[in-house]
Design a protein around this motif. Structure first.
Motif, PDB file in Angstrom:
ATOM      1  N   GLN A 160       0.887  -1.389   0.126  1.00 26.92           N
ATOM      2  CA  GLN A 160      -0.108   0.034  -0.073  1.00 26.92           C
ATOM      3  C   GLN A 160       0.659   1.168  -0.243  1.00 26.92           C
ATOM      4  OE1 GLN A 160      -3.525   0.124  -0.183  1.00 26.92           O
ATOM      5  NE2 GLN A 160      -3.196  -2.041  -0.716  1.00 26.92           N
ATOM      6  N   ILE A 161       2.161   1.394  -0.644  1.00 25.83           N
ATOM      7  CA  ILE A 161       3.053   2.083  -0.488  1.00 25.83           C
ATOM      8  C   ILE A 161       3.320   2.732  -2.103  1.00 25.83           C
ATOM      9  CG2 ILE A 161       5.346   2.847   0.116  1.00 25.83           C
ATOM     10  CD1 ILE A 161       5.109   0.858   2.263  1.00 25.83           C
ATOM     11  N   ASN A 162       3.198   4.038  -2.144  1.00 27.87           N
ATOM     12  CA  ASN A 162       3.955   4.694  -3.364  1.00 27.87           C
ATOM     13  C   ASN A 162       5.152   5.538  -3.079  1.00 27.87           C
ATOM     14  OD1 ASN A 162       3.547   5.802  -6.103  1.00 27.87           O
ATOM     15  ND2 ASN A 162       3.658   7.704  -5.060  1.00 27.87           N
ATOM     16  N   MET A 163       6.190   5.157  -3.977  1.00 31.39           N
ATOM     17  CA  MET A 163       7.494   5.778  -4.002  1.00 31.39           C
ATOM     18  C   MET A 163       7.438   6.819  -5.053  1.00 31.39           C
ATOM     19  SD  MET A 163       8.977   4.441  -1.305  1.00 31.39           S
ATOM     20  CE  MET A 163      10.696   4.766  -1.338  1.00 31.39           C
ATOM     21  N   LEU A 164       8.116   7.917  -4.816  1.00 32.29           N
ATOM     22  CA  LEU A 164       8.503   8.747  -5.836  1.00 32.29           C
ATOM     23  C   LEU A 164       9.283   8.171  -6.824  1.00 32.29           C
ATOM     24  CD1 LEU A 164       9.338  12.124  -3.779  1.00 32.29           C
ATOM     25  CD2 LEU A 164       7.377  11.794  -5.350  1.00 32.29           C
ATOM     26  N   ASP A 165       8.931   8.508  -8.331  1.00 33.87           N
ATOM     27  CA  ASP A 165       9.875   7.869  -9.150  1.00 33.87           C
ATOM     28  C   ASP A 165      11.157   8.961  -9.510  1.00 33.87           C
ATOM     29  OD1 ASP A 165      10.310   6.250 -11.308  1.00 33.87           O
ATOM     30  OD2 ASP A 165       8.906   6.764 -12.721  1.00 33.87           O
ATOM     31  N   ASP A 166      11.666   8.833  -8.206  1.00 30.04           N
ATOM     32  CA  ASP A 166      12.806   9.901  -8.358  1.00 30.04           C
ATOM     33  C   ASP A 166      14.133   9.445  -7.720  1.00 30.04           C
ATOM     34  OD1 ASP A 166      13.174  13.376  -8.286  1.00 30.04           O
ATOM     35  OD2 ASP A 166      14.390  12.162  -6.715  1.00 30.04           O
ATOM     36  N   ILE A 167      15.035   8.956  -8.430  1.00 33.39           N
ATOM     37  CA  ILE A 167      16.150   8.299  -8.000  1.00 33.39           C
ATOM     38  C   ILE A 167      16.750   8.819  -6.713  1.00 33.39           C
ATOM     39  CG2 ILE A 167      17.645   9.613  -9.733  1.00 33.39           C
ATOM     40  CD1 ILE A 167      19.358   6.923  -9.889  1.00 33.39           C
ATOM     41  N   ASN A 168      17.174  10.175  -6.837  1.00 35.58           N
ATOM     42  CA  ASN A 168      17.787  10.770  -5.484  1.00 35.58           C
ATOM     43  C   ASN A 168      16.975  10.660  -4.253  1.00 35.58           C
ATOM     44  OD1 ASN A 168      20.307  11.953  -6.668  1.00 35.58           O
ATOM     45  ND2 ASN A 168      19.304  13.105  -8.073  1.00 35.58           N
ATOM     46  N   SER A 169      15.461  11.206  -4.444  1.00 38.63           N
ATOM     47  CA  SER A 169      14.613  11.108  -3.173  1.00 38.63           C
ATOM     48  C   SER A 169      14.675   9.647  -2.752  1.00 38.63           C
ATOM     49  CB  SER A 169      13.431  11.438  -3.570  1.00 38.63           C
ATOM     50  OG  SER A 169      13.489  12.762  -3.852  1.00 38.63           O
ATOM     51  N   GLY A 218      -7.104   6.712  -2.160  1.00 43.59           N
ATOM     52  CA  GLY A 218      -7.138   5.464  -1.667  1.00 43.59           C
ATOM     53  C   GLY A 218      -6.441   4.288  -2.264  1.00 43.59           C
ATOM     54  N   ASP A 219      -5.910   4.777  -3.467  1.00 41.08           N
ATOM     55  CA  ASP A 219      -5.183   3.475  -3.960  1.00 41.08           C
ATOM     56  C   ASP A 219      -3.874   3.098  -3.122  1.00 41.08           C
ATOM     57  OD1 ASP A 219      -4.446   2.070  -6.465  1.00 41.08           O
ATOM     58  OD2 ASP A 219      -2.901   3.608  -6.751  1.00 41.08           O
ATOM     59  N   VAL A 220      -3.418   3.951  -2.468  1.00 42.58           N
ATOM     60  CA  VAL A 220      -2.344   3.603  -1.385  1.00 42.58           C
ATOM     61  C   VAL A 220      -2.723   4.119  -0.015  1.00 42.58           C
ATOM     62  CG1 VAL A 220      -0.437   3.166  -3.199  1.00 42.58           C
ATOM     63  CG2 VAL A 220      -0.786   5.652  -1.976  1.00 42.58           C
ATOM     64  N   ALA A 221      -2.057   3.648   0.942  1.00 44.37           N
ATOM     65  CA  ALA A 221      -2.212   4.462   2.187  1.00 44.37           C
ATOM     66  C   ALA A 221      -1.008   5.098   2.539  1.00 44.37           C
ATOM     67  CB  ALA A 221      -2.306   3.248   3.288  1.00 44.37           C
ATOM     68  N   VAL A 222       0.125   4.818   2.081  1.00 44.60           N
ATOM     69  CA  VAL A 222       1.161   5.680   2.193  1.00 44.60           C
ATOM     70  C   VAL A 222       1.909   6.122   0.973  1.00 44.60           C
ATOM     71  CG1 VAL A 222       3.748   5.544   3.220  1.00 44.60           C
ATOM     72  CG2 VAL A 222       1.773   4.182   4.089  1.00 44.60           C
ATOM     73  N   SER A 223       2.420   7.422   1.026  1.00 41.64           N
ATOM     74  CA  SER A 223       3.024   7.886  -0.273  1.00 41.64           C
ATOM     75  C   SER A 223       4.454   8.656   0.147  1.00 41.64           C
ATOM     76  CB  SER A 223       2.100   8.489  -1.179  1.00 41.64           C
ATOM     77  OG  SER A 223       2.947   9.120  -2.421  1.00 41.64           O
ATOM     78  N   GLN A 224       5.544   8.452  -0.290  1.00 38.25           N
ATOM     79  CA  GLN A 224       6.685   9.316  -0.260  1.00 38.25           C
ATOM     80  C   GLN A 224       6.141  10.587  -1.017  1.00 38.25           C
ATOM     81  OE1 GLN A 224       9.957   8.254  -2.365  1.00 38.25           O
ATOM     82  NE2 GLN A 224      11.497   9.038  -0.706  1.00 38.25           N
ATOM     83  N   GLN A 225       6.486  11.738  -0.484  1.00 38.91           N
ATOM     84  CA  GLN A 225       6.053  12.984  -1.235  1.00 38.91           C
ATOM     85  C   GLN A 225       6.669  14.120  -0.622  1.00 38.91           C
ATOM     86  OE1 GLN A 225       1.742  13.398   0.987  1.00 38.91           O
ATOM     87  NE2 GLN A 225       1.673  13.497  -1.290  1.00 38.91           N
ATOM     88  N   TRP A 226       6.681  15.330  -1.380  1.00 37.64           N
ATOM     89  CA  TRP A 226       7.029  16.806  -0.669  1.00 37.64           C
ATOM     90  C   TRP A 226       5.940  17.197   0.243  1.00 37.64           C
ATOM     91  CZ3 TRP A 226       6.285  15.118  -5.961  1.00 37.64           C
ATOM     92  CH2 TRP A 226       7.635  14.717  -6.561  1.00 37.64           C
ATOM     93  N   ASN A 227       6.423  18.298   0.838  1.00 42.48           N
ATOM     94  CA  ASN A 227       5.476  18.658   2.145  1.00 42.48           C
ATOM     95  C   ASN A 227       4.404  19.467   1.507  1.00 42.48           C
ATOM     96  OD1 ASN A 227       7.458  20.673   1.570  1.00 42.48           O
ATOM     97  ND2 ASN A 227       7.130  21.374   3.492  1.00 42.48           N
TER      98      ASN A 227
END
Length: 344
Positions: A160-169, A218-227
């Motif tokens: 249930q986790i989305n990660m940024l498609d961003d190599i450095n992050s 609601g696709d995910v419950a957690v997402s890496q993201q900017w503030n």
């Protein structure tokens, strides 16, 4: 690094006509998607009788690749801190000397003396913030202030986790999780990072910049993201909470820069000065939800809520944001190999 950076906005939709007046010039801007207030562009066009076109990108790397290819047609770009340093070193930016501009007096001291452009000879602040993750607390009631949420999640968050498609992050988050330096060249440390990423991958559902849609739908419950994206997402789903993990948090600042050889150099300089005015910086923040480096801008904000929000104001004891300079070419090469293997 970082911004809402989600759904791309078509250039056609974002070009605001300058009324019936004949434009005395043009300005071509290349910025992150969903990151530029149309009212800001409209105001600039009306004030200076300049026709603006706006295209968008989804990462520093996408923008840098296009600029390096040459003949991009753009005058203004909005690179993040580490990318500014790379572009200055590569001779890709005009030395516009913003410190001599009328509105430079409004820049906060901490935003003027920065590692990527100390004294501001090339760039001015656009917005700044942090990169971390949000959790839907209706779906998880435990402690979220740890990177274990991303890399060793509890059962209810697995898949249930989305990660940024961003190599450095992603790479820097993994480095913090395993406790090794950012951009370190030690091969054993880099193996730890790679192992942590590969171990966590089965728990991740997606890699996407469209963080707001992912977590509010609601696709995910957690997402890496900017503030700022986290702030805007919480306006739609009140149970979302932005984490401040004990292992550390990444800081970033995006900056308005002028490309070397810009066809509309003077209009680009006008735009740099324009965005340093507090009332205009407020328009930028009103739209995207991030803070800016301009004194007095909060007084002009349409909503006072964002300036006082938990996404922009870390709790007592939270780690200070870490601004990461560019990695060495050797480390970037290894990063790319790890990333390619991860994305298989």
């Amino acid at each position: 690094m970082r911004f809402l950076r989600c759904a791309a906005v078509s250039a056609a939709a974002m070009v605001i006509a300058a009324g019936t007046a004949s434009a005395t010039g043009q300005l071509h801007i290349y910025n992150w998607g969903d990151y530029t207030n149309p009212e800001l562009i409209k105001k600039f066009e009306k004030q200076f009788d300049v026709k603006v076109t706006l295209d968008d990108y989804d990462s520093n790397e996408t923008m840098l690749s296009k600029v390096r290819a040459g003949n991009s047609g753009y005058d203004v770009v909005v690179p993040s801190d580490y990318t500014v340093k790379i572009m200055i070193e590569d001779g890709l930016l005009e030395k516009t000397e913003p410190s001599t501009m009328e509105n430079f007096k409004h820049i906060r001291p901490e935003a003027a003396n920065v590692y990527w452009d100390n004294g501001r000879h090339y760039t001015v602040p656009w917005q700044f913030g942090t990169t971390d993750f949000s959790v839907n607390t209706d779906k998880y009631k435990g402690d979220i202030n740890t990177l274990a949420i991303l890399f060793a999640p509890p059962d209810e968050l697995k898949g249930q986790i989305n990660m940024l498609d961003d190599i450095n992050s992603v790479m820097h988050a993994a480095e913090r999780f395993v406790g090794v330096p950012r951009c370190g060249a030690n091969k054993e440390d880099l193996k730890k990072v790679s192992d942590a990423l590969l171990a966590a991958k089965p728990f991740w559902k997606t890699f996407s910049y469209d963080t707001i849609t992912k977590i509010t739908s609601g696709d995910v419950a957690v997402s890496q993201q900017w503030n700022g994206a986290a702030y805007r997402a919480r306006q739609k789903v009140a149970s979302l909470k932005y984490a401040y993990p004990k292992e550390g948090i990444e800081g970033w600042m995006d900056n308005v820069a002028v490309l070397k050889g810009a066809a509309n150099l003077e209009n680009a300089k006008l735009f740099q000065n324009f965005v340093m005015a507090p009332e205009n910086a407020a328009l930028i923040s009103d739209f995207a939800g991030y803070d800016n480096g301009i004194t007095g801008s909060h007084e002009f904000a349409a909503s006072k809520d964002w300036a006082a929000s938990p996404e922009l104001n870390p709790p007592a004891g939270a780690p200070a944001p870490e601004f990461v300079p560019p990695c060495s070419p050797d480390v970037v090469e290894i990063y790319n190999k790890i990333w390619t293997n991860l994305k298989k």
